[in-house]
Scaffold this active site. Structure first.
Site, PDB file in Angstrom:
ATOM      1  CD  GLU A 148      -2.912   1.115   2.366  1.00 53.36           C
ATOM      2  OE1 GLU A 148      -3.282   0.020   2.817  1.00 53.36           O
ATOM      3  OE2 GLU A 148      -3.333   2.203   2.798  1.00 53.36           O
ATOM      4  CE  LYS A 199      -6.263  -1.096   5.548  1.00 58.48           C
ATOM      5  NZ  LYS A 199      -5.297  -0.321   4.762  1.00 58.48           N
ATOM      6  CG  ASP A 244       1.374 -16.117  11.690  1.00 57.99           C
ATOM      7  OD1 ASP A 244       0.635 -15.405  10.992  1.00 57.99           O
ATOM      8  OD2 ASP A 244       1.067 -17.262  12.048  1.00 57.99           O
ATOM      9  CG  HIS A 301      -4.423   7.959   0.540  1.00 56.67           C
ATOM     10  ND1 HIS A 301      -5.396   7.061   0.857  1.00 56.67           N
ATOM     11  CD2 HIS A 301      -3.458   7.785   1.450  1.00 56.67           C
ATOM     12  CE1 HIS A 301      -5.035   6.367   1.911  1.00 56.67           C
ATOM     13  NE2 HIS A 301      -3.856   6.788   2.290  1.00 56.67           N
TER      14      HIS A 301
END
Ligand code: MEV
Length: 448
Positions: A85, A280, A296, A393
């Site tokens: 991202e 998130k 992990d 962004h």
């Protein structure tokens, strides 16, 4: 029409590719070429990757970026991020530089205990079972001595084993709940091996005990497995500074910034819709470093989200306090990590990451990763509560669009400059690209 296949795993790599391409692709040659173009030139490295998982046919690249200037507990780190991202690494680096000048990140390892369970069914006198488990407790330790020897030598091992009665929630359901210290390893194999031995010790001991009837002895072991929920393996990372140092450059006053920022955190504390997006963003920072260091990320994700719900409602992992002229922002996050064993000794890029971080202990890595999550959240909230998130962004999005259009470096420069003063959208970017290249539509390039 595609057909099912038996024995796919037994095919050679070439055989697997041939079957996939034959079944699912029109341009068979192109598909093979693409898969092969992602193979590593060095056959040894490729073999290593082939063997990480099953049925490997190629590699799937993820960009690997570095955010420097992270001052954590007085030590300066350049942190590796493996993530696809855009904006995440830039955001981390920006936050790191901001806090570098304000004392950096300070961390505390709150606890490092991991938990696992033997889940079993027992249909009789609970007190008798409780007494029995206490009586055979030493056997759990002696029967696992060969498994725990190395871990004990490193300062870890089994900390505690107890019976948990869950029969009020599920009829006849009990657990042997064990706590472990696994030092610098994540410890999954160690914990699961101990748990499976506990189950054997337990069933053998109860079968031998004349106080139990035949039906009582028919304990059913359902499963033995560590829990990825690690509320007792938690790290705190925090930043703080006098409010007047919260100068942002966006024109908003430090007081207003502190107030809006802390409100944004409060909203995430009480509103699950916002908490999910808020967390998130935190996981953008956490997962990327977890992956780069060979840990992990699914386990860490699962633990963080359960932890975020521990009070009965999903909530923010970060918290903020503005008090007595001081702005304080922190994260408490469960973080069961390893810096030895597993991928850490196998994957060349993981070894590189750990060296870049100064070969940290698992505890130091907990601090680094929690700080990268906090930095990420700081950057997101700072943008959201001031300029808005789209500005940054869309800048990155613009580059992605231009790369897709295969714009040259000169074209990119002109177009990026144009969008410094114009709003980015996909159609506006394509239009400008066509104008700069002197074509009517991108289709013209494909035809040429
Ligand atoms: C995007 O990947 C992450 C953010 O949505 C996080 C947030 O809203 O806090 C920007």
């Amino acid at each position: 029409m595609t057909n099912p296949i038996k024995g796919f795993s037994k095919l050679s790599k070439q055989g697997k590719i041939e079957w996939i391409v034959d079944q699912y692709f029109q341009d068979k040659e192109g598909a093979v070429e693409l898969l092969q173009s992602y193979w590593h030139d060095d056959q040894k490295v490729q073999k290593l990757h082939d063997e990480f998982i099953e049925n490997t046919v190629s590699n799937f690249y993820t960009p690997y970026g570095v955010a420097p200037n992270f001052l954590i507990d007085g030590k300066l780190y350049a942190i590796p991020f493996a993530i696809e991202e855009s904006s995440v690494v830039a955001a981390a680096a920006k936050s790191a530089s901001f806090w570098l000048e304000r004392g950096g990140f300070k961390t505390t390892i709150i606890s490092t205990t991991k938990i696992g369970h033997v889940h079993f069914m027992y249909d009789d006198d609970v007190e008798k079972l409780r007494t029995f488990i206490e009586e055979i407790k030493d056997r759990f330790y002696t029967d696992t001595a060969s498994i725990t020897a190395n871990m004990q030598a490193r300062g870890g091992g089994i900390l505690d084993i107890k019976l948990v009665d869950k029969s009020d929630q599920l009829e006849n359901y009990f657990q042997l709940e064990a706590r472990f210290e696994t030092c610098d390893s994540m410890g999954a194999n160690f914990i699961n091996s101990c748990l499976e031995q506990f189950a054997q010790t337990f069933t053998a001991a109860i079968a031998d005990d004349s106080r139990f009837s035949e039906s009582e002895k028919a304990v059913q072991i359902v499963m033995c497995i560590l829990s990825n929920y690690t509320p007792e393996c938690v790290v705190r990372s925090e930043v703080s500074c006098p409010i007047e140092q919260l100068t942002d450059g966006s024109g908003i006053s430090p007081e207003e910034f502190a107030q809006k920022f802390s409100r944004a955190v409060k909203i995430a504390e009480i509103e699950p819709y916002r908490a999910t997006t808020h967390n998130k963003g935190i996981m953008n920072g956490i997962d990327a470093v977890v992956i780069a260091t060979g840990n992990d990320f699914r386990a860490i994700e699962a633990a963080c989200h359960t932890y975020a719900s521990r009070n009965g409602q999903y909530s923010s992992l970060t918290h903020c306090e503005v008090k007595d002229g001081i702005f304080r922002f922190w994260i408490d996050a469960p973080m069961a990590l390893g810096t030895v064993g597993g991928l850490t000794t196998l994957h060349p890029m993981v070894k590189f990451s750990l060296e870049l971080l100064g070969k940290p202990s698992a505890y130091e890595l907990m601090s680094i990763i929690a700080s990268s999550g906090l930095a990420q959240n700081f950057a997101a909230l700072r943008a959201l509560t001031t300029t808005g998130i789209q500005k940054g962004h869309m800048k990155m999005h613009l580059l992605n669009i231009l790369n897709q259009l295969e714009a040259t470096n000169e074209e990119k420069e002109i177009i990026v400059d144009h969008f410094k003063h114009n709003t980015v959208s996909h159609s506006a970017a394509v239009k400008k690209f066509c104008e700069v290249r002197g074509i009517k539509s991108p289709e013209e390039i494909k035809k040429a």
